[in-house]
Design an enzyme around this catalytic site. Structure first.
Site, PDB file in Angstrom:
ATOM      1  N   LYS A  11      34.264   1.075  14.238  1.00  0.00           N
ATOM      2  CA  LYS A  11      32.897   0.819  14.686  1.00  0.00           C
ATOM      3  C   LYS A  11      31.888   1.688  13.915  1.00  0.00           C
ATOM      4  CE  LYS A  11      34.507  -0.555  19.295  1.00  0.00           C
ATOM      5  NZ  LYS A  11      34.335  -0.384  20.753  1.00  0.00           N
ATOM      6  N   TYR A  51      32.689 -10.470  21.550  1.00  0.00           N
ATOM      7  CA  TYR A  51      32.617  -9.847  22.874  1.00  0.00           C
ATOM      8  C   TYR A  51      32.144 -10.847  23.929  1.00  0.00           C
ATOM      9  CZ  TYR A  51      33.409  -5.141  20.930  1.00  0.00           C
ATOM     10  OH  TYR A  51      33.962  -4.027  20.337  1.00  0.00           O
ATOM     11  N   PHE A  59      25.643  -3.406  30.036  1.00  0.00           N
ATOM     12  CA  PHE A  59      25.670  -2.591  28.819  1.00  0.00           C
ATOM     13  C   PHE A  59      25.688  -3.442  27.542  1.00  0.00           C
ATOM     14  CE2 PHE A  59      30.136  -3.133  30.126  1.00  0.00           C
ATOM     15  CZ  PHE A  59      30.702  -3.651  28.963  1.00  0.00           C
ATOM     16  N   ARG A  87      47.028  -0.486  20.302  1.00  0.00           N
ATOM     17  CA  ARG A  87      46.270  -0.229  21.551  1.00  0.00           C
ATOM     18  C   ARG A  87      46.643   1.143  22.113  1.00  0.00           C
ATOM     19  NH1 ARG A  87      41.829  -3.126  23.560  1.00  0.00           N
ATOM     20  NH2 ARG A  87      42.474  -2.682  25.687  1.00  0.00           N
ATOM     21  N   ASN A 114      33.203   4.462  20.924  1.00  0.00           N
ATOM     22  CA  ASN A 114      34.603   4.899  21.041  1.00  0.00           C
ATOM     23  C   ASN A 114      35.429   4.578  19.798  1.00  0.00           C
ATOM     24  OD1 ASN A 114      34.756   2.179  21.360  1.00  0.00           O
ATOM     25  ND2 ASN A 114      35.617   2.191  23.411  1.00  0.00           N
ATOM     26  N   HIS A 117      37.929  -0.715  17.694  1.00  0.00           N
ATOM     27  CA  HIS A 117      38.326  -1.891  18.477  1.00  0.00           C
ATOM     28  C   HIS A 117      39.729  -2.284  18.032  1.00  0.00           C
ATOM     29  CE1 HIS A 117      38.547  -5.952  20.121  1.00  0.00           C
ATOM     30  NE2 HIS A 117      39.091  -6.274  18.953  1.00  0.00           N
ATOM     31  N   GLU A 128      41.416 -13.186  16.804  1.00  0.00           N
ATOM     32  CA  GLU A 128      40.515 -12.196  16.203  1.00  0.00           C
ATOM     33  C   GLU A 128      40.768 -12.025  14.704  1.00  0.00           C
ATOM     34  OE1 GLU A 128      39.379  -9.503  20.097  1.00  0.00           O
ATOM     35  OE2 GLU A 128      40.785  -8.657  18.648  1.00  0.00           O
TER      36      GLU A 128
HETATM   37  N1  UDP Z   1      31.849  -0.943  26.517  1.00  0.00           N
HETATM   38  C1  UDP Z   1      30.713  -0.265  26.933  1.00  0.00           C
HETATM   39  N2  UDP Z   1      30.595   0.060  28.279  1.00  0.00           N
HETATM   40  C2  UDP Z   1      31.556  -0.265  29.186  1.00  0.00           C
HETATM   41  C3  UDP Z   1      32.696  -0.954  28.746  1.00  0.00           C
HETATM   42  C4  UDP Z   1      32.817  -1.277  27.397  1.00  0.00           C
HETATM   43  O1  UDP Z   1      29.823   0.025  26.150  1.00  0.00           O
HETATM   44  O2  UDP Z   1      31.401   0.054  30.375  1.00  0.00           O
HETATM   45  C5  UDP Z   1      31.994  -1.263  25.074  1.00  0.00           C
HETATM   46  C6  UDP Z   1      32.958  -0.307  24.344  1.00  0.00           C
HETATM   47  O3  UDP Z   1      32.473  -0.088  23.034  1.00  0.00           O
HETATM   48  C7  UDP Z   1      34.229  -1.109  24.357  1.00  0.00           C
HETATM   49  C8  UDP Z   1      33.694  -2.524  24.133  1.00  0.00           C
HETATM   50  O4  UDP Z   1      32.517  -2.574  24.931  1.00  0.00           O
HETATM   51  O5  UDP Z   1      35.144  -0.682  23.369  1.00  0.00           O
HETATM   52  C9  UDP Z   1      34.638  -3.634  24.538  1.00  0.00           C
HETATM   53  O6  UDP Z   1      34.999  -3.451  25.878  1.00  0.00           O
HETATM   54  P1  UDP Z   1      36.490  -3.714  26.355  1.00  0.00           P
HETATM   55  O7  UDP Z   1      36.507  -3.697  27.849  1.00  0.00           O
HETATM   56  O8  UDP Z   1      37.048  -4.922  25.680  1.00  0.00           O
HETATM   57  O9  UDP Z   1      37.232  -2.373  25.871  1.00  0.00           O
HETATM   58  P2  UDP Z   1      38.285  -2.082  24.686  1.00  0.00           P
HETATM   59  O10 UDP Z   1      39.197  -3.286  24.596  1.00  0.00           O
HETATM   60  O11 UDP Z   1      37.491  -1.842  23.426  1.00  0.00           O
HETATM   61  O12 UDP Z   1      39.021  -0.838  25.117  1.00  0.00           O
HETATM   62 MG    MG Z   2      38.659  -5.276  24.421  1.00  0.00          MG
END
Ligand code: UDP
Ligand code: MG
Length: 156
Positions: A11, A51, A59, A87, A114, A117, A128
């Site tokens: 990211k 997304y 958010f 993961r 974070n 992805h 993807e």
């Molecule tokens: N995200 C955020 N706030 C939240 C949850 C997710 O900004 O409360 C963002 C964060 O960058 C995250 C991305 O949205 O990595 C995708 O969310 P997901 O639940 O798919 O998490 P991931 O698979 O990346 O762990």
């Molecule tokens: Mg995700």
């Protein structure tokens, strides 16, 4: 155990903080094989598609603005059970809950910023990878060290 491909996006925070090399090194050192890698600028349309499950969340506008703020690095890595392995290497979404030793646990303090992805299931990974890479951008290449990354029956 099957050899899988999974999609990774490094990211904007990862790129801006100069952590791309460290994250790629971790993936390579684990034994995962690079199948594709490129820098790109994510636009809003691609972000909405990627997304789609999050567009109604409060958010989400902030997430789009973050993800499109500067270039990202998109990668495909391959290996036995690569989807789960990557993961697990990332740690949970909220990096403050991520264990030390994970990528998020070592490099981030944020839920949104974070670092990385990674596809969350094999089904998602297939979609993807196709979303981010054309066939000709993916490389099936013989890696000489593969005899040592996992036993033959783990790479069927
Ligand atoms: N995200 C955020 N706030 C939240 C949850 C997710 O900004 O409360 C963002 C964060 O960058 C995250 C991305 O949205 O990595 C995708 O969310 P997901 O639940 O798919 O998490 P991931 O698979 O990346 O762990
Ligand atoms: Mg995700």
């Amino acid at each position: 155990m099957a050899v899988e491909q999974t999609l990774i996006l490094l990211k904007p925070d990862c790129v801006q903080r100069g952590l791309v090399g460290k994250v790629v090194a971790r993936l390579e050192e684990r034994g995962l094989q690079l199948s594709g890698l490129k820098m790109m600028h994510l636009n809003k349309a691609k972000c909405d598609e990627h997304y789609a499950h999050l567009t109604a969340k409060p958010f989400y506008p902030g997430l789009v603005s973050f993800m499109t703020s500067s270039p990202i690095v998109a990668m495909v890595v391959s290996g036995p059970e690569a989807v789960k392995v990557v993961r697990d290497m990332c740690g949970p979404t909220n990096a403050r809950n991520a264990a030390p030793g994970t990528i998020r646990g070592d490099f981030s303090l944020s839920t949104q910023y974070n670092i990385i992805h990674a596809s969350d299931s094999l089904e998602t990974a297939v979609k993807e990878v196709a979303r981010f890479f054309h066939k000709e951008e993916l490389f099936a290449w013989e890696r000489k060290m593969d005899a040592l990354t996992a036993a033959p029956d783990e790479k069927k």
